[in-house]
Design a protein around this motif. Sequence first.
Motif, short mmCIF file in Angstrom:
data_model
loop_
_atom_site.label_atom_id
_atom_site.label_comp_id
_atom_site.label_asym_id
_atom_site.label_seq_id
_atom_site.Cartn_x
_atom_site.Cartn_y
_atom_site.Cartn_z
N VAL A 52 -0.65 3.12 -3.43
CA VAL A 52 -1.47 1.91 -3.27
C VAL A 52 -2.79 2.07 -4.03
O VAL A 52 -3.22 1.20 -4.77
N VAL A 53 -3.44 3.22 -3.83
CA VAL A 53 -4.70 3.49 -4.52
C VAL A 53 -4.47 3.58 -6.03
O VAL A 53 -5.29 3.11 -6.83
N LYS A 54 -3.36 4.15 -6.43
CA LYS A 54 -3.03 4.24 -7.85
C LYS A 54 -2.87 2.86 -8.47
O LYS A 54 -3.33 2.60 -9.59
N GLY B 234 -4.35 0.15 -7.39
CA GLY B 234 -5.69 -0.42 -7.47
C GLY B 234 -6.46 0.10 -8.67
O GLY B 234 -7.14 -0.66 -9.38
N THR B 235 -6.35 1.42 -8.92
CA THR B 235 -7.03 2.01 -10.08
C THR B 235 -6.44 1.48 -11.38
O THR B 235 -7.18 1.23 -12.35
N ALA B 236 -5.13 1.28 -11.41
CA ALA B 236 -4.50 0.73 -12.62
C ALA B 236 -4.97 -0.70 -12.88
O ALA B 236 -5.13 -1.11 -14.04
N ALA B 237 -5.21 -1.45 -11.81
CA ALA B 237 -5.70 -2.82 -11.98
C ALA B 237 -7.09 -2.83 -12.60
O ALA B 237 -7.40 -3.67 -13.47
N VAL B 238 -7.94 -1.90 -12.19
CA VAL B 238 -9.28 -1.78 -12.79
C VAL B 238 -9.17 -1.48 -14.28
O VAL B 238 -9.87 -2.06 -15.11
N ASP B 239 -8.28 -0.55 -14.62
CA ASP B 239 -8.09 -0.19 -16.02
C ASP B 239 -7.57 -1.37 -16.83
O ASP B 239 -7.96 -1.57 -17.99
N GLU B 240 -6.71 -2.16 -16.22
CA GLU B 240 -6.17 -3.34 -16.91
C GLU B 240 -7.27 -4.37 -17.17
O GLU B 240 -7.35 -4.96 -18.27
N LEU C 184 -10.47 -0.78 -1.30
CA LEU C 184 -9.08 -0.45 -0.98
C LEU C 184 -8.94 1.04 -0.69
O LEU C 184 -8.29 1.44 0.29
N ARG C 185 -9.57 1.85 -1.51
CA ARG C 185 -9.51 3.30 -1.34
C ARG C 185 -10.18 3.74 -0.04
O ARG C 185 -9.70 4.64 0.65
N SER C 186 -11.29 3.08 0.30
CA SER C 186 -12.04 3.49 1.49
C SER C 186 -11.26 3.24 2.78
O SER C 186 -11.50 3.90 3.79
N ALA C 187 -10.32 2.28 2.75
CA ALA C 187 -9.54 1.99 3.96
C ALA C 187 -8.77 3.22 4.43
O ALA C 187 -8.59 3.43 5.63
N TYR C 188 -8.32 4.03 3.47
CA TYR C 188 -7.54 5.22 3.81
C TYR C 188 -8.42 6.41 4.20
O TYR C 188 -7.90 7.46 4.58
N HIS C 189 -9.72 6.26 4.09
CA HIS C 189 -10.64 7.34 4.45
C HIS C 189 -11.29 7.12 5.82
O HIS C 189 -12.13 7.91 6.23
#
Length: 335
Positions: free
Chosen positions: A246-248, A250-256, A321-326
């Motif tokens: 899921v985080v991956k 999200g990171t790919a979307a930023v790169d796109e 999104l990433r912070s939800a898992y922390h």
Amino acid sequence: MLGLPDGHVERVDRREGLLVVTVSTPAAPTGCPSCGVVAVGHGRRRRVLHDVPATTRVRIVWRQRVWRCDEVGCARRTFVEQLPGLVARRGSITNRAIGWAIGQLRREHATIAGLARQLGTSWKTVWRAVEPELERLAADESRFENVTTLGVDEHICHHVDPRKRGPKELTGMVDLSRDSTGKTRARLLDLVPGRSGKAYASWLAERGEAFRRNVKVAALDPFAGYKSAIDDKLEDATAVLDAFHVVKLGTAAVDEVRRRVQQDTLGHRGRKGDPLYGIQTILRAGAENLTEKQRIRLAAAIEADPAHDEVFVAWQCAQQLRSAYHQKDLAEGRR
């Protein structure tokens, strides 16, 4: 010291980078394995064994007893004592060193080559000792009990010709169930050759109806093949994407977004000196891990053009999104 009720330590020698422990067993009447007649002592022989390394390498020198059978009709002339609690017949690595090696492989991400260096022996010697135990553990079906959350992911174990080293694409199954305290077990259950929905479905079919019925949550990566296997074999389970993927995504979307804005504003792909090109690695990092210098570079790149605000918004969304898992618990993460 060695866990042998009938053994005792004769001496301990310390050398540079090596600890040598000499052990033996007391004399006792022993019958011939073939005919049962009481044998006669025939001296001893030195047998060097590799033991669990401490601060240095450890060698066990076992003064192994040799007996002679004087029975005329017995085909066995001589034989040696065996200590199954210390080492296997013809083995050169102690049982507890094998147990230690298995633990290193299972919990410390060790390799056979690394264990061989620590024990001071060869790769083949270590593998010959641990392979039977690994096969026994692999055949133990008890590890599949009480699995309520099951994860699956692909694994590439090497990048050479499969004809030389076997299958390189594997499917791995992981127990992600939580214990009574809420801690995730995170145990690797199995690895099977292949990276396909068929490989996963076949593995699920082999586990039996009771195992499949007990699985309530099935985590997977964004691969349609695994999802099809879950729909077919785990129809009562809830399929979810695991946190890493899921985080991956999200990171790919930023790169796109970064590449699209780069193309829209400058008309070409990122080059050295372009503001957005210079922060591509920063955008992939967690906000809490950024240094002050990196934060300044990020702010400067975003402020270089009003269109770069799109990249900043996408990055903020990925960080949320990433912070939800922390979060400390599931309720806070959901919120």
